[in-house]
Scaffold this motif. Structure first.
Motif, PDB file in Angstrom:
ATOM      1  N   GLY A 190      10.129  11.827   1.610  1.00  0.00           N
ATOM      2  CA  GLY A 190      10.757  12.719   2.577  1.00  0.00           C
ATOM      3  C   GLY A 190      12.258  12.729   2.451  1.00  0.00           C
ATOM      4  O   GLY A 190      12.898  13.795   2.541  1.00  0.00           O
ATOM      5  N   VAL A 191      12.851  11.562   2.250  1.00  0.00           N
ATOM      6  CA  VAL A 191      14.308  11.496   2.065  1.00  0.00           C
ATOM      7  C   VAL A 191      14.712  12.262   0.804  1.00  0.00           C
ATOM      8  O   VAL A 191      15.675  13.032   0.807  1.00  0.00           O
ATOM      9  CB  VAL A 191      14.794  10.035   1.997  1.00  0.00           C
ATOM     10  N   SER A 192      13.961  12.073  -0.278  1.00  0.00           N
ATOM     11  CA  SER A 192      14.312  12.752  -1.532  1.00  0.00           C
ATOM     12  C   SER A 192      14.250  14.273  -1.382  1.00  0.00           C
ATOM     13  O   SER A 192      15.029  14.999  -2.007  1.00  0.00           O
ATOM     14  CB  SER A 192      13.384  12.300  -2.667  1.00  0.00           C
ATOM     15  N   GLU A 193      13.345  14.762  -0.523  1.00  0.00           N
ATOM     16  CA  GLU A 193      13.209  16.200  -0.300  1.00  0.00           C
ATOM     17  C   GLU A 193      14.351  16.765   0.547  1.00  0.00           C
ATOM     18  O   GLU A 193      14.577  17.979   0.567  1.00  0.00           O
ATOM     19  CB  GLU A 193      11.878  16.488   0.395  1.00  0.00           C
ATOM     20  N   ASN A 194      15.056  15.906   1.263  1.00  0.00           N
ATOM     21  CA  ASN A 194      16.130  16.348   2.164  1.00  0.00           C
ATOM     22  C   ASN A 194      17.517  15.946   1.683  1.00  0.00           C
ATOM     23  O   ASN A 194      18.501  16.172   2.392  1.00  0.00           O
ATOM     24  CB  ASN A 194      15.898  15.758   3.560  1.00  0.00           C
ATOM     25  N   LEU A 195      17.585  15.367   0.492  1.00  0.00           N
ATOM     26  CA  LEU A 195      18.845  14.854  -0.041  1.00  0.00           C
ATOM     27  C   LEU A 195      19.278  15.693  -1.247  1.00  0.00           C
ATOM     28  O   LEU A 195      18.454  16.037  -2.096  1.00  0.00           O
ATOM     29  CB  LEU A 195      18.648  13.397  -0.460  1.00  0.00           C
ATOM     30  N   ALA A 196      20.542  16.030  -1.304  1.00  0.00           N
ATOM     31  CA  ALA A 196      21.069  16.751  -2.459  1.00  0.00           C
ATOM     32  C   ALA A 196      21.042  15.848  -3.693  1.00  0.00           C
ATOM     33  O   ALA A 196      21.145  14.624  -3.580  1.00  0.00           O
ATOM     34  CB  ALA A 196      22.501  17.214  -2.178  1.00  0.00           C
ATOM     35  N   LEU A 197      20.898  16.443  -4.864  1.00  0.00           N
ATOM     36  CA  LEU A 197      20.909  15.672  -6.100  1.00  0.00           C
ATOM     37  C   LEU A 197      22.229  14.904  -6.196  1.00  0.00           C
ATOM     38  O   LEU A 197      23.304  15.468  -5.998  1.00  0.00           O
ATOM     39  CB  LEU A 197      20.754  16.606  -7.295  1.00  0.00           C
ATOM     40  N   GLY A 198      22.135  13.593  -6.450  1.00  0.00           N
ATOM     41  CA  GLY A 198      23.319  12.740  -6.463  1.00  0.00           C
ATOM     42  C   GLY A 198      23.636  12.148  -5.105  1.00  0.00           C
ATOM     43  O   GLY A 198      24.556  11.335  -4.978  1.00  0.00           O
ATOM     44  N   GLY A 199      22.852  12.537  -4.072  1.00  0.00           N
ATOM     45  CA  GLY A 199      23.078  12.026  -2.726  1.00  0.00           C
ATOM     46  C   GLY A 199      22.719  10.557  -2.599  1.00  0.00           C
ATOM     47  O   GLY A 199      21.987   9.994  -3.426  1.00  0.00           O
ATOM     48  N   ILE A 200      23.214   9.932  -1.528  1.00  0.00           N
ATOM     49  CA  ILE A 200      23.078   8.495  -1.330  1.00  0.00           C
ATOM     50  C   ILE A 200      22.104   8.200  -0.188  1.00  0.00           C
ATOM     51  O   ILE A 200      22.161   8.824   0.871  1.00  0.00           O
ATOM     52  CB  ILE A 200      24.448   7.855  -1.013  1.00  0.00           C
ATOM     53  N   PHE A 201      21.226   7.234  -0.419  1.00  0.00           N
ATOM     54  CA  PHE A 201      20.258   6.761   0.566  1.00  0.00           C
ATOM     55  C   PHE A 201      20.534   5.276   0.803  1.00  0.00           C
ATOM     56  O   PHE A 201      20.498   4.478  -0.133  1.00  0.00           O
ATOM     57  CB  PHE A 201      18.847   6.973   0.024  1.00  0.00           C
ATOM     58  N   VAL A 202      20.866   4.922   2.035  1.00  0.00           N
ATOM     59  CA  VAL A 202      21.187   3.538   2.391  1.00  0.00           C
ATOM     60  C   VAL A 202      20.217   3.068   3.467  1.00  0.00           C
ATOM     61  O   VAL A 202      20.051   3.744   4.490  1.00  0.00           O
ATOM     62  CB  VAL A 202      22.631   3.405   2.928  1.00  0.00           C
ATOM     63  N   PHE A 203      19.612   1.904   3.257  1.00  0.00           N
ATOM     64  CA  PHE A 203      18.690   1.395   4.270  1.00  0.00           C
ATOM     65  C   PHE A 203      18.622  -0.127   4.215  1.00  0.00           C
ATOM     66  O   PHE A 203      18.965  -0.755   3.212  1.00  0.00           O
ATOM     67  CB  PHE A 203      17.288   1.988   4.081  1.00  0.00           C
ATOM     68  N   SER A 204      18.185  -0.703   5.316  1.00  0.00           N
ATOM     69  CA  SER A 204      17.975  -2.151   5.384  1.00  0.00           C
ATOM     70  C   SER A 204      16.490  -2.438   5.434  1.00  0.00           C
ATOM     71  O   SER A 204      15.693  -1.638   5.938  1.00  0.00           O
ATOM     72  CB  SER A 204      18.662  -2.731   6.631  1.00  0.00           C
ATOM     73  N   SER A 205      16.109  -3.594   4.902  1.00  0.00           N
ATOM     74  CA  SER A 205      14.715  -4.034   4.971  1.00  0.00           C
ATOM     75  C   SER A 205      14.688  -5.533   5.195  1.00  0.00           C
ATOM     76  O   SER A 205      15.648  -6.238   4.865  1.00  0.00           O
ATOM     77  CB  SER A 205      13.969  -3.688   3.677  1.00  0.00           C
ATOM     78  N   GLU A 206      13.616  -5.998   5.785  1.00  0.00           N
ATOM     79  CA  GLU A 206      13.410  -7.436   5.925  1.00  0.00           C
ATOM     80  C   GLU A 206      12.486  -7.880   4.800  1.00  0.00           C
ATOM     81  O   GLU A 206      11.563  -7.168   4.427  1.00  0.00           O
ATOM     82  CB  GLU A 206      12.850  -7.753   7.316  1.00  0.00           C
ATOM     83  N   THR A 207      12.756  -9.061   4.252  1.00  0.00           N
ATOM     84  CA  THR A 207      12.141  -9.448   2.994  1.00  0.00           C
ATOM     85  C   THR A 207      11.037 -10.478   3.158  1.00  0.00           C
ATOM     86  O   THR A 207      10.883 -11.109   4.205  1.00  0.00           O
ATOM     87  CB  THR A 207      13.198 -10.018   2.035  1.00  0.00           C
ATOM     88  N   MET A 208      10.280 -10.632   2.072  1.00  0.00           N
ATOM     89  CA  MET A 208       9.164 -11.570   2.018  1.00  0.00           C
ATOM     90  C   MET A 208       8.977 -11.959   0.560  1.00  0.00           C
ATOM     91  O   MET A 208       9.761 -11.575  -0.303  1.00  0.00           O
ATOM     92  CB  MET A 208       7.902 -10.883   2.536  1.00  0.00           C
TER      93      MET A 208
END
Length: 269
Positions: A190-208
């Motif tokens: 979904g993010v890739s469909e709403n992001l311009a080519l070269g756009g930036i996606f920043v997110f946090s995750s908790e790890t395991m």
């Protein structure tokens, strides 16, 4: 839809919590299953609680009813709990990493799971136009009062990304969203469909560890294997620019290890 028997639901839920606290896991799971039978939409998060006890199938995500209820209930004291009590500082880390990598300023930013506006406020001067999305109406009302966002929507993030047909964004943030999602393909696609080519996606995750792609941790929050995060990003057209080890928040006096991920959209799906 049948009306929920609130008294019966409360009794079953409180009994489940007491049994869990007493270490009677099998009995607690049965009580949580009673809760789900009474309330199939799962406002209390019984499904993730069962999974956190290591029983049953791991859901692909927390129910919308649970997330909405949880954040509506805590909207007024959300920032005090998260920032002051739990030491949450992910938005400031996002700003620091974007600046140090020389990314931005941005024309259009989309803040997924915007809450009361912690990330939007921290990045306000780095984006010309900011849209915020959150499932909790109470959270969105508080964000609206701060006048940080140009546009705000009350919506589930994956639904918004699927339905949105507005101009593409060049920055998408999702801080404290992944702990309520297990399977990441719908979000990343979904993010890739709403992001311009070269756009930036920043997110946090908790790890395991790397034993399974994702699971529900002991605090009813989803944790993800780094390899799974990387695989899903690659499959949806992203390249990873940076993954930083971070402390997402404090929980029961202990740090919750996680990652801050900065990815760039390189190919269109």
């Amino acid at each position: 839809m049948a009306k929920i028997d609130e008294e019966k639901l409360s009794e079953a839920y409180n009994r489940a919590l007491a049994l869990e606290k007493a270490g009677k896991i099998d009995e607690a799971v049965k009580a949580y299953e009673e809760v789900l039978a009474i309330d199939p939409e799962d406002h209390g998060g019984a499904a993730v609680r069962i999974a956190s006890l290591g029983r049953g199938e791991t859901p692909s995500r927390a129910s919308d009813a649970y997330v909405e209820t949880l954040f509506d209930q805590h909207a007024e004291d959300f920032e005090d709990i998260l920032v002051e009590q739990l030491g949450y500082a992910v938005p400031a880390i996002v700003r620091q990493r974007l600046q140090e990598l020389g990314l931005g300023p941005f024309k259009r930013m989309l803040d997924l799971g915007c809450g009361t506006g912690l990330t939007g406020g921290t990045l306000r001067d780095m984006a010309e136009d900011i849209t915020g999305i959150d499932l909790s109406e109470n959270m969105v009302e508080i964000a609206h009062e701060k006048d940080l966002y140009d546009t705000l929507y009350v919506a589930e993030v994956e639904d918004f990304l699927e339905d949105n047909d507005e101009e593409l964004f060049d920055l998408v943030t999702a801080t404290d969203v992944l702990p309520y999602l297990g399977a990441l393909e719908p979000l990343f696609f979904g993010v890739s469909e709403n992001l311009a080519l070269g756009g930036i996606f920043v997110f946090s995750s908790e790890t395991m560890g790397e034993d399974v792609p994702y699971k529900v941790g002991p605090h009813q929050r989803f944790v993800h294997a780094q390899s799974y995060v990387r695989e899903r990003l690659a499959a949806t057209g992203f390249v990873v620019l940076e993954i930083s080890d971070i402390n997402v928040r404090m929980q029961d006096g202990e740090p919750s290890p996680g990652h801050l991920v900065i990815a760039q959209l390189k190919t269109l799906n």
